[in-house]
Design an enzyme around this catalytic site. Structure first.
Site, mmCIF file in Angstrom:
data_model
loop_
_atom_site.group_PDB
_atom_site.id
_atom_site.type_symbol
_atom_site.label_atom_id
_atom_site.label_comp_id
_atom_site.label_asym_id
_atom_site.label_seq_id
_atom_site.Cartn_x
_atom_site.Cartn_y
_atom_site.Cartn_z
ATOM 1 N N SER A 186 -5.723 -9.566 8.934
ATOM 2 C CA SER A 186 -6.741 -9.200 7.975
ATOM 3 C C SER A 186 -6.256 -8.257 6.879
ATOM 4 O O SER A 186 -6.959 -8.090 5.889
ATOM 5 C CB SER A 186 -7.929 -8.567 8.695
ATOM 6 O OG SER A 186 -7.545 -7.348 9.318
ATOM 7 N N LYS A 237 -5.652 -0.206 2.858
ATOM 8 C CA LYS A 237 -6.627 -1.223 3.248
ATOM 9 C C LYS A 237 -8.023 -0.620 3.132
ATOM 10 O O LYS A 237 -8.220 0.569 3.441
ATOM 11 C CB LYS A 237 -6.334 -1.653 4.693
ATOM 12 C CG LYS A 237 -7.158 -2.821 5.196
ATOM 13 C CD LYS A 237 -6.677 -3.219 6.587
ATOM 14 C CE LYS A 237 -7.437 -4.393 7.174
ATOM 15 N NZ LYS A 237 -6.920 -4.779 8.506
ATOM 16 N N SER A 247 -3.154 -7.827 12.631
ATOM 17 C CA SER A 247 -3.505 -7.783 11.203
ATOM 18 C C SER A 247 -2.539 -7.057 10.286
ATOM 19 O O SER A 247 -2.703 -7.136 9.070
ATOM 20 C CB SER A 247 -4.893 -7.191 11.022
ATOM 21 O OG SER A 247 -5.837 -8.166 11.335
#
Ligand code: GLN
Length: 496
Positions: free
Chosen positions: A157, A82, A181
């Site tokens: 996310s 990420k 997330s």
């Protein structure tokens, strides 16, 4: 095997690399060609580090050919990260204009550990800007699409990390989880996602959103791969003062899956209004399967669940407003082109650099922390947080783990909730209490509702992460939902 290398699990790739049956270069090339094939449709990556990855693969191959046997458990395994995880020499921008072009001069601890274990970093994945969002749509650069239906969101996310695994672009990825997330996008894209106990995995070098809630964790196709990555990234780190300094015991899977002697609680508040019928049906089936495995299953009640979301949306923005103060145009990333003095420079830089969701969080957080409102909001939210934790602790006197849906709904259409922040926030209602209490939780695929993946959430005791993974493994072993793959046709759907 060339055409299917990218489909293999991390465990398998590691074995084949160590046995000399596949070179790290072959593995990397296969993954890169899969990325080239599906990225135009999925959009999971912000940066693909092809050269870096191939260079690294060549070095691993040279070491192996030279007779080196000192390889870690991820040797030869491609991984995506990420984009809020700092990578030395590789742009890290948190999907924000504010950090566009920023290249960290150091690696996060988790990245150091991955490199030391022989993993090959393939790229940085798209996300909601600064990890704020539940759909991936607040990225300043592009949306990521759900590989099961390209008209739908992948969740957020950690949108790109989950979508990249689901689309078979990488076997494993790292995400971060502040309020859901990792687990929520894992559930919505049909993969396994784990949020470790707060303090197990170092946050050093991870761009902070809400420091008392953030935790890094793995995403993969199966529980074994997720456990393998977890064991590499978890452990003591003196550079993160909130790190617990503990090493998780080794997880071993094998033998007949059994949950005899395991006590599971089903908190009824997680099945309330707002849960889709299809999701509820899959979770109820899963509970029956857990019982068939020998678990003692009993309903329970966690009444403060209904206040968790409100407390989170005070605490997380409050911490974010402090953490994001550092992005002022002086030290990192974007700076406005024209300003009339220092104050004007700060304010124009921030107005230009941050997107609307980030601004909304900073405003809510600043308001909640301001004198006169601090006691009414922030202090009250912290008190609620303590109640949520105590309630979980009481439940864990009776149960080894709790079983809930990961999300009350399946993946929604792109754009559907963008103008309605409250309905977006409600998507995290089942995951947020876990972060408030700092507990470990894992989401595993438990089937489909109207062709879209549903996730089962297992919540464990503090530092009982490996026990939780064992439970998840037993479930996976008898159900096989994790073997389904999307066909990536425009209308999505299951592969025959
Ligand atoms: N969706 C939640 C939020 O927007 C959680 C985000 C996260 O876990 N990073 O805050």
């Amino acid at each position: 095997m060339a055409g299917i290398i990218h489909k293999l699990s991390a465990a398998r790739l590691n074995r084949l690399f160590l046995g000399g049956e596949l070179s790290a270069v072959e593995i990397t090339e296969s993954v890169l060609s899969r990325i080239a094939e599906v990225e135009p449709a999925v959009g999971a990556f912000l940066t693909v580090t092809a050269e870096h990855a191939l260079d690294r693969a060549r070095k691993l191959d040279a070491r192996r050919k030279a007779g080196d046997t000192e390889f870690g458990p991820l040797a030869g395994v491609p991984i995506a990260l990420k984009d809020n995880i700092c990578t030395c020499g590789i742009e890290t921008n948190c999907a924000s204009r504010m950090l566009k072009g920023w290249v960290p001069p150091y690696d996060a601890t988790v990245v150091e550990r991955l490199r030391a274990s022989g993993a090959i970093i393939i790229g940085k994945t798209n996300m909601d800007e600064f990890a704020m969002g539940s759909s991936g749509e607040t990225s300043a650069f592009h949306v990521t699409r759900n590989p099961w239906d390209l008209d739908r969101i992948p969740g957020g996310s950690s949108s790109g990390s989950a979508a990249a695994v689901a689309a078979e672009e990488v076997p494993v990825a790292l995400g971060t989880d502040t309020g859901g997330s990792i687990r929520q996008p894992a559930a919505l894209t049909g993969v396994v996602g784990m949020k470790p106990t707060y303090g197990y995995v170092s946050r050093y070098g991870v761009v902070a959103f809400a420091s008392s809630l953030d935790q890094v964790g793995p995403i993969g196709h199966d529980v074994e791969d997720v456990a393998r990555v977890f064991q590499v990234i978890a452990g003591p780190d003196r550079r993160d003062s909130t790190n617990a300094g503990r090493t998780p015991p080794e997880v071993k899977f094998g033998g007949e899956p059994s949950l005899k002697g395991v006590r599971l609680g089903i908190p009824r508040e997680y099945f309330g209004s707002g849960i889709e019928d299809g999701v509820k049906a899959r979770i109820e089936e899963a509970i029956r399967q857990l019982e068939d495995l020998g678990a003692a299953v009993e309903e329970c009640s966690l009444p403060t669940t209904e206040y968790a979301l409100s407390a989170y949306y005070i605490i997380a923005p409050a911490e974010a407003s402090a953490n994001l103060a550092r992005f002022d145009g002086v030290r990192y990333g974007h700076r406005t082109a024209q300003a009339n003095g220092l104050h004007d420079m700060y304010s124009k830089t921030r107005a230009e650099g941050f997107g609307p969701e980030v601004k909304r969080r900073i405003m809510i957080g600043t308001y909640a922390l301001s004198s006169g409102y601090y006691d009414a909001y922030y202090k009250k939210a912290q008190q609620v947080r303590t109640l949520v934790l105590q309630e979980f602790q009481r439940a864990f006197e009776r149960f080894d783990a709790l079983v809930t849906p990961t999300t009350p709904v399946t993946a929604w259409r792109l754009g559907e909730k963008l103008d309605d922040p409250l309905s977006m926030y409600l998507a995290d209602i089942c995951t947020i209490p876990v972060n408030l209490a700092g507990l470990p939780a894992v989401s595993v695929p438990c089937g489909f509702a109207d062709g879209l993946p549903v996730g089962l959430q297992l919540i464990g005791k503090h530092f009982a992460d490996t026990q939780l993974l064992q439970i998840a493994w037993a479930y996976q072993k008898v159900t096989k939902h994790h073997e389904a793959r999307p066909n990536l046709a425009p209308k999505g759907g299951r592969q025959a």
